[in-house]
Design a protein around this motif. Structure first.
Motif, PDB file in Angstrom:
ATOM      1  N   ALA A 126      49.368  90.361 -14.842  1.00 28.82           N
ATOM      2  CA  ALA A 126      48.897  89.131 -15.315  1.00 28.82           C
ATOM      3  C   ALA A 126      50.700  87.877 -14.741  1.00 28.82           C
ATOM      4  CB  ALA A 126      49.139  88.792 -16.353  1.00 28.82           C
ATOM      5  N   TYR A 127      50.077  86.747 -14.559  1.00 27.98           N
ATOM      6  CA  TYR A 127      50.831  85.760 -13.964  1.00 27.98           C
ATOM      7  C   TYR A 127      50.626  84.220 -14.440  1.00 27.98           C
ATOM      8  CZ  TYR A 127      50.674  89.819 -10.220  1.00 27.98           C
ATOM      9  OH  TYR A 127      50.657  90.981  -8.821  1.00 27.98           O
TER      10      TYR A 127
ATOM     11  N   VAL B  27      48.185  96.182 -15.705  1.00 28.09           N
ATOM     12  CA  VAL B  27      47.532  95.500 -15.038  1.00 28.09           C
ATOM     13  C   VAL B  27      48.288  93.462 -14.682  1.00 28.09           C
ATOM     14  CG1 VAL B  27      45.151  93.786 -14.269  1.00 28.09           C
ATOM     15  CG2 VAL B  27      45.078  96.501 -15.309  1.00 28.09           C
TER      16      VAL B  27
ATOM     17  N   THR C  81      45.796  91.578 -24.117  1.00 27.73           N
ATOM     18  CA  THR C  81      46.799  91.775 -22.601  1.00 27.73           C
ATOM     19  C   THR C  81      48.465  91.615 -23.022  1.00 27.73           C
ATOM     20  OG1 THR C  81      44.885  90.593 -21.320  1.00 27.73           O
ATOM     21  CG2 THR C  81      46.980  89.949 -20.527  1.00 27.73           C
TER      22      THR C  81
ATOM     23  N   HIS D 133      46.424  84.758 -14.651  1.00 29.68           N
ATOM     24  CA  HIS D 133      46.347  84.575 -13.743  1.00 29.68           C
ATOM     25  C   HIS D 133      46.597  86.304 -13.665  1.00 29.68           C
ATOM     26  CE1 HIS D 133      45.156  80.308 -12.432  1.00 29.68           C
ATOM     27  NE2 HIS D 133      45.995  80.256 -13.272  1.00 29.68           N
ATOM     28  N   SER D 134      45.325  87.218 -13.089  1.00 31.52           N
ATOM     29  CA  SER D 134      45.260  88.578 -12.840  1.00 31.52           C
ATOM     30  C   SER D 134      44.375  88.732 -11.794  1.00 31.52           C
ATOM     31  CB  SER D 134      44.246  89.056 -13.815  1.00 31.52           C
ATOM     32  OG  SER D 134      44.638  90.479 -13.772  1.00 31.52           O
TER      33      SER D 134
ATOM     34  N   ARG E 196      45.449  96.394 -21.345  1.00 34.85           N
ATOM     35  CA  ARG E 196      45.263  96.320 -19.947  1.00 34.85           C
ATOM     36  C   ARG E 196      47.150  95.732 -19.841  1.00 34.85           C
ATOM     37  NH1 ARG E 196      42.755  92.568 -16.552  1.00 34.85           N
ATOM     38  NH2 ARG E 196      44.822  91.500 -16.597  1.00 34.85           N
TER      39      ARG E 196
END
Length: 196
Positions: free
Chosen positions: A169-170, A167, A120, A28-29, A148
């Motif tokens: 991300a989780y 960026v 990513t 998720h981002s 990213r």
């Protein structure tokens, strides 16, 4: 072309989005790059991929072929290959694994650059590189329009990015409260066939 120039190409068409997004990786981002809005404009895509081709040549010299993962990498892979003056091919999933199909073949000794759209975690890049190597290709580098991961993605070969962003991300179970409070959008395509 600087990272800011690349981001401006995304901003110009509303392709740099903020909110709560599920990425192709499942992470998720708060930021999503809707690259297809960029690639649908031939002139914009040409500018980005020409700059990426120049960056590839400056970093590693000439290559013999560019290979991309389907589906997202096909357009930037083709356009970058055109500016490199080499053939463009792509791998696609067959039985869940990337493979060269459609009569695509790598000649022994050919130097391959793997070209992606957005990196990513580097998972699809690593899978694509493994498929190229399984077909006998020598992958001398990977390249992408946007990395990213802030340069942290390990794709197994040198990664040449036109723009690098850091960026966050989780994992779904580790969302910060401010992101968890936002409605979730899943704009990617990887999970479309898995939804009911």
């Amino acid at each position: 072309m600087t990272s800011e120039d690349v981001l401006n190409e995304f901003r110009a068409v509303g392709a740099l989005r903020e909110g709560h997004f599920v990425l192709s990786s499942g992470l998720h981002s708060p930021v999503f790059l809707q690259k297809n809005l960029v690639f649908m404009d031939g002139a914009r895509c040409e500018r980005l991929c020409r700059a990426l081709a120049h960056k590839i040549t400056a970093a590693i010299g000439p290559v013999d072929v560019a290979i991309s993962p389907a589906v997202g990498g096909i357009i930037p892979g083709y356009e970058t290959a055109r500016h490199l003056g080499v053939p463009s091919m792509y791998v696609e999933r067959e039985g869940g694994t990337f493979k060269l199909r459609r009569g695509f073949q790598i000649e022994p000794g050919q130097k391959v650059v793997m070209v992606e759209d957005i990196v990513t975690t580097g998972l699809s890049s690593r899978e694509c590189i493994a498929a190229i190597q399984a077909a006998g290709g020598e992958v001398v580098a990977a390249a992408c329009i946007v990395d990213r991961s802030g340069g942290r993605a390990d794709v197994g070969v040198p990664l040449i990015a036109l723009a690098t962003l850091d960026v966050p991300a989780y994992a779904a179970n580790a969302l910060p409260p401010e992101l968890a409070a936002l409605p979730v959008e899943d704009p990617g395509s990887r999970r479309l066939g898995k939804q009911a």
